[in-house]
Design an enzyme around this catalytic site. Structure first.
Site, short mmCIF file in Angstrom:
data_model
loop_
_atom_site.label_atom_id
_atom_site.label_comp_id
_atom_site.label_asym_id
_atom_site.label_seq_id
_atom_site.Cartn_x
_atom_site.Cartn_y
_atom_site.Cartn_z
N PRO A 7 40.76 50.04 35.39
CA PRO A 7 41.91 50.62 34.68
C PRO A 7 42.93 51.21 35.65
O PRO A 7 42.57 51.82 36.65
CB PRO A 7 41.27 51.71 33.81
CG PRO A 7 39.89 51.89 34.29
CD PRO A 7 39.50 50.71 35.09
N GLU A 8 44.19 50.99 35.35
CA GLU A 8 45.27 51.53 36.16
C GLU A 8 45.98 52.62 35.34
O GLU A 8 45.55 52.94 34.23
CB GLU A 8 46.24 50.40 36.55
CG GLU A 8 45.50 49.26 37.27
CD GLU A 8 46.42 48.10 37.65
OE1 GLU A 8 47.62 48.32 37.89
OE2 GLU A 8 45.91 46.96 37.71
#
Ligand SMILES: [Zn+2]
Length: 283
Positions: free
Chosen positions: A2-3
């Site tokens: 996840p960013e």
């Protein structure tokens, strides 16, 4: 992994459900994922209420009464969810906060790269990871970005992934940002022209804002705490689209490796030119 947009989505969902709730107990089910500042005891969290939930880069910051903070990095496969306390714990549940109203906040992480840390708020400033973290995409200034790029001789794509230039970007959004501003991923940072730096700065802010508005992207493992999917992946222009036509010019999207990471770009919209890093000889 996840960013920023995915973490922001998680933060918003959890914030709505956690702020004001009280912690009744803390359980560490696998010691790898959790650490506690030596200046406090784990049981100080017992009885404290959640006061806020914030994000810095890809880090979640759960804040509590008594100036306590639980920082959380999801890494590859970590995710939080809120469940009934009586419900069986899913496999790979490594950490749990027992909450009021018979619920529990659980941290599950099959690959166990996620990291949770309990500390006092004033200790955050001395955490080395946070100290080195660059500005948020929405707060990036043109002058600051130009200055940081001027010191770097490496490839632009690698610099975007290095959290010290700007916080929160990963492989997906770095590729999308470079496509949006028409810059080749192997351009040498220090050789960008002022107009290109400005294009890069606005692309960073725009791509991230658009992805946050869509609830992030779902690639493989990411789920939000309500087990939903992000909606941004259908808008990816180049990421994971090797061999497909560029949405802007129709040229085939190519995939190369930059700094060890798979990198997607359009060779026509993002010309390599003469200002790129030297490629290591292949095979
Ligand atoms: Zn193109």
């Amino acid at each position: 992994m996840p960013e920023l947009p995915e973490v922001e989505t998680v933060v918003r969902m959890l914030r709505a459900r956690l702020v004001g709730r009280r912690v009744l107990a803390l359980r560490v089910l696998h010691p790898d994922v959790f650490s506690c500042s030596p200046r406090l005891r784990v049981d100080e969290l017992t009885g404290a209420r959640f006061t806020a939930l914030n994000r810095r880069g890809k880090l979640l910051l759960f804040e509590f009464e008594r100036e306590l903070v639980l920082s959380a990095h999801l890494r590859m496969t970590g995710h939080f969810w809120i469940a009934r306390r009586a419900a069986a714990r899913p496999a790979h549940t490594h950490f749990e906060l027992e909450l009021d109203r018979a619920q529990a906040l659980r941290f599950c992480d099959p690959r166990r790269f996620g990291r949770l840390r309990l500390l006092r708020r004033h200790e955050l400033g001395s955490e080395s990871f946070l100290r080195r973290l660059g500005p948020e995409p929405s707060e990036l200034s043109g002058a600051g970005l130009a200055q940081a790029l001027a010191r770097r001789r490496g490839a632009l794509k690698a610099a975007l992934l290095d959290q010290t230039l700007v916080a929160g970007l990963g492989n997906i959004y770095a590729d999308e940002i470079l496509f949006r501003c028409g810059l080749h991923p192997e351009l040498i940072c220090a050789r960008l022209r002022p107009a290109e730096v400005e294009r890069l700065r606005s692309a960073i802010a725009e791509v991230i804002a658009a992805a946050v508005a869509c609830g992030g992207s779902t690639i493989r493992d990411y789920r939000n705490p309500e087990q939903g999917f992000g909606g941004f992946q259908i808008r990816h222009a180049v990421f994971d689209r090797e061999g497909e036509p560029c949405p802007s010019c129709g040229t085939e999207v190519r995939k190369i490796r930059v700094g060890g990471r798979g990198t997607h770009f359009c060779p026509r919209c993002q010309p390599r030119g003469r200002r790129a890093v030297r490629r290591a000889a292949t095979n």
